[in-house]
Design a protein around this motif. Structure first.
Motif, PDB file in Angstrom:
ATOM      1  N   ALA A 112     -14.692   7.501  12.959  1.00 19.38           N
ATOM      2  CA  ALA A 112     -14.531   7.577  14.397  1.00 19.38           C
ATOM      3  C   ALA A 112     -14.712   9.118  15.044  1.00 19.38           C
ATOM      4  N   ARG A 113     -14.904   9.882  13.844  1.00 18.96           N
ATOM      5  CA  ARG A 113     -15.636  11.231  14.238  1.00 18.96           C
ATOM      6  C   ARG A 113     -14.423  12.049  15.213  1.00 18.96           C
ATOM      7  N   GLU A 114     -13.356  11.830  14.628  1.00 14.71           N
ATOM      8  CA  GLU A 114     -12.153  12.349  15.251  1.00 14.71           C
ATOM      9  C   GLU A 114     -11.724  13.647  14.459  1.00 14.71           C
ATOM     10  N   THR A 115     -12.274  14.894  14.561  1.00 14.33           N
ATOM     11  CA  THR A 115     -12.301  16.078  14.063  1.00 14.33           C
ATOM     12  C   THR A 115     -10.629  16.590  13.940  1.00 14.33           C
ATOM     13  N   GLY A 116     -10.069  16.622  15.029  1.00 14.20           N
ATOM     14  CA  GLY A 116      -8.671  17.101  14.739  1.00 14.20           C
ATOM     15  C   GLY A 116      -7.955  16.465  13.908  1.00 14.20           C
ATOM     16  N   ARG A 117      -7.718  15.028  13.936  1.00 14.61           N
ATOM     17  CA  ARG A 117      -7.070  13.988  13.240  1.00 14.61           C
ATOM     18  C   ARG A 117      -7.355  14.365  11.726  1.00 14.61           C
ATOM     19  N   LEU A 118      -8.786  14.372  11.726  1.00 17.60           N
ATOM     20  CA  LEU A 118      -9.333  14.407  10.145  1.00 17.60           C
ATOM     21  C   LEU A 118      -8.974  15.671   9.405  1.00 17.60           C
ATOM     22  N   ALA A 119      -9.085  16.836  10.273  1.00 18.66           N
ATOM     23  CA  ALA A 119      -8.639  18.155   9.833  1.00 18.66           C
ATOM     24  C   ALA A 119      -7.215  18.136   9.331  1.00 18.66           C
ATOM     25  N   THR A 120      -6.184  17.464  10.097  1.00 24.16           N
ATOM     26  CA  THR A 120      -5.004  17.605   9.651  1.00 24.16           C
ATOM     27  C   THR A 120      -4.693  16.688   8.543  1.00 24.16           C
ATOM     28  N   ILE A 121      -5.414  15.371   8.356  1.00 23.51           N
ATOM     29  CA  ILE A 121      -5.222  14.524   7.187  1.00 23.51           C
ATOM     30  C   ILE A 121      -5.635  15.389   5.872  1.00 23.51           C
ATOM     31  N   ARG A 122      -6.846  16.184   5.959  1.00 20.85           N
ATOM     32  CA  ARG A 122      -7.415  16.614   4.985  1.00 20.85           C
ATOM     33  C   ARG A 122      -6.325  17.786   4.584  1.00 20.85           C
ATOM     34  N   LEU A 123      -5.586  18.715   5.566  1.00 25.26           N
ATOM     35  CA  LEU A 123      -4.434  19.423   4.924  1.00 25.26           C
ATOM     36  C   LEU A 123      -3.452  18.972   4.120  1.00 25.26           C
ATOM     37  N   LEU A 124      -3.198  17.805   5.043  1.00 28.83           N
ATOM     38  CA  LEU A 124      -2.115  16.916   4.358  1.00 28.83           C
ATOM     39  C   LEU A 124      -2.352  16.494   2.870  1.00 28.83           C
ATOM     40  N   LEU A 125      -3.682  16.031   2.654  1.00 24.20           N
ATOM     41  CA  LEU A 125      -3.881  15.639   1.116  1.00 24.20           C
ATOM     42  C   LEU A 125      -4.181  16.654   0.444  1.00 24.20           C
ATOM     43  N   MET A 185       0.779  -1.336   0.012  1.00 24.38           N
ATOM     44  CA  MET A 185       0.025  -0.150   0.117  1.00 24.38           C
ATOM     45  C   MET A 185       0.901   1.214  -0.060  1.00 24.38           C
ATOM     46  N   SER A 186       0.700   2.297  -0.845  1.00 26.51           N
ATOM     47  CA  SER A 186       1.385   3.402  -1.014  1.00 26.51           C
ATOM     48  C   SER A 186       1.066   4.260   0.139  1.00 26.51           C
ATOM     49  N   LEU A 187       1.959   5.276   0.408  1.00 25.88           N
ATOM     50  CA  LEU A 187       1.739   6.307   1.396  1.00 25.88           C
ATOM     51  C   LEU A 187       0.419   7.097   1.061  1.00 25.88           C
ATOM     52  N   LYS A 188       0.173   7.258  -0.063  1.00 28.95           N
ATOM     53  CA  LYS A 188      -1.022   8.104  -0.269  1.00 28.95           C
ATOM     54  C   LYS A 188      -2.169   7.435   0.008  1.00 28.95           C
ATOM     55  N   ASP A 189      -2.199   6.232  -0.350  1.00 30.36           N
ATOM     56  CA  ASP A 189      -3.490   5.190  -0.110  1.00 30.36           C
ATOM     57  C   ASP A 189      -3.601   4.955   1.589  1.00 30.36           C
ATOM     58  N   ARG A 190      -2.617   4.853   2.252  1.00 29.09           N
ATOM     59  CA  ARG A 190      -2.718   4.762   3.663  1.00 29.09           C
ATOM     60  C   ARG A 190      -3.141   6.111   4.259  1.00 29.09           C
ATOM     61  N   ILE A 191      -2.881   7.257   3.582  1.00 27.72           N
ATOM     62  CA  ILE A 191      -3.389   8.750   4.095  1.00 27.72           C
ATOM     63  C   ILE A 191      -4.831   8.580   3.808  1.00 27.72           C
ATOM     64  N   ASN A 192      -5.435   8.184   2.721  1.00 24.32           N
ATOM     65  CA  ASN A 192      -6.870   8.220   2.462  1.00 24.32           C
ATOM     66  C   ASN A 192      -7.254   7.335   3.104  1.00 24.32           C
ATOM     67  N   GLU A 193      -6.857   6.086   3.665  1.00 19.98           N
ATOM     68  CA  GLU A 193      -7.640   4.859   4.485  1.00 19.98           C
ATOM     69  C   GLU A 193      -7.654   5.534   5.830  1.00 19.98           C
ATOM     70  N   ASP A 194      -6.789   6.255   6.375  1.00 21.08           N
ATOM     71  CA  ASP A 194      -6.577   6.856   7.888  1.00 21.08           C
ATOM     72  C   ASP A 194      -7.825   7.978   7.789  1.00 21.08           C
ATOM     73  N   MET A 195      -7.929   8.604   6.685  1.00 16.68           N
ATOM     74  CA  MET A 195      -8.912   9.950   6.473  1.00 16.68           C
ATOM     75  C   MET A 195     -10.436   9.229   6.749  1.00 16.68           C
ATOM     76  N   LYS A 196     -10.362   8.064   5.954  1.00 19.74           N
ATOM     77  CA  LYS A 196     -11.887   7.361   6.182  1.00 19.74           C
ATOM     78  C   LYS A 196     -12.000   6.881   7.586  1.00 19.74           C
ATOM     79  N   THR A 197     -11.042   6.371   8.067  1.00 19.38           N
ATOM     80  CA  THR A 197     -11.145   5.721   9.515  1.00 19.38           C
ATOM     81  C   THR A 197     -11.372   6.935  10.586  1.00 19.38           C
ATOM     82  N   ALA A 198     -10.844   7.969  10.274  1.00 19.52           N
ATOM     83  CA  ALA A 198     -10.739   9.260  11.369  1.00 19.52           C
ATOM     84  C   ALA A 198     -12.528   9.920  11.060  1.00 19.52           C
ATOM     85  N   MET A 199     -12.934   9.629   9.928  1.00 21.07           N
ATOM     86  CA  MET A 199     -14.219  10.253   9.632  1.00 21.07           C
ATOM     87  C   MET A 199     -15.435   9.343  10.437  1.00 21.07           C
TER      88      MET A 199
END
Length: 148
Positions: A17-30, A1-15
């Protein structure tokens, strides 16, 4: 799994789990990754994505020092949380001894004889150590090795 795929999967997981802070940071990164892809008209590989993450980490560290100087603890906490999320995507950091070993190998490989050859040595090391070591610390080690 590429790093970009891992980041996308983590974004879905954060969504989920309703982790708003983590989700916002991942969205900034993407968004930063997408912006660089659009600017360069290319698809970034893992090394280039690591470079984007490294740049964002440096920005967060700089912001933290500025906010601490201004006494803004609320913003320091926010930036620190973002820094923790971003740091999770970086490769494992090398120890001081491993970095020193790489520096010595690069000096030997390039035949560097003095401070004027620092660019050659850093060019070799940048490719090997990018994302795995703080390049300012590496630069200091190279300077010390070439001064001998």
């Amino acid at each position: 799994m590429s790093l970009k795929d891992r980041i996308n999967e983590d974004m879905k997981t954060a969504m989920r789990a309703r982790e708003t802070g983590r989700l916002a940071t991942i969205r900034l990164l993407l968004a930063a990754i997408k912006q660089r892809e659009v600017d360069e008209r290319t698809v970034l590989d893992d090394a280039a994505i690591t470079g984007v993450i490294d740049k964002m980490i440096k920005q967060r560290k700089d912001s933290i020092s500025q906010f601490e100087a201004a006494g803004r603890t609320d913003l320091v906490e926010q930036e620190s949380a973002e820094l923790a999320v971003l740091a999770a995507y970086m490769p494992a950091q090398l120890s001081e001894a491993e970095i020193a070993e790489q520096v010595q190998a690069a000096v030997a490989a390039t035949g560097a004889a003095g401070p004027q050859d620092m660019g050659k040595v850093m060019g070799v090391l940048k490719g090997k150590l990018a994302g795995r070591a703080d390049m300012t610390a590496v630069s200091a080690l190279v300077k010390a090795a070439l001064a001998k």
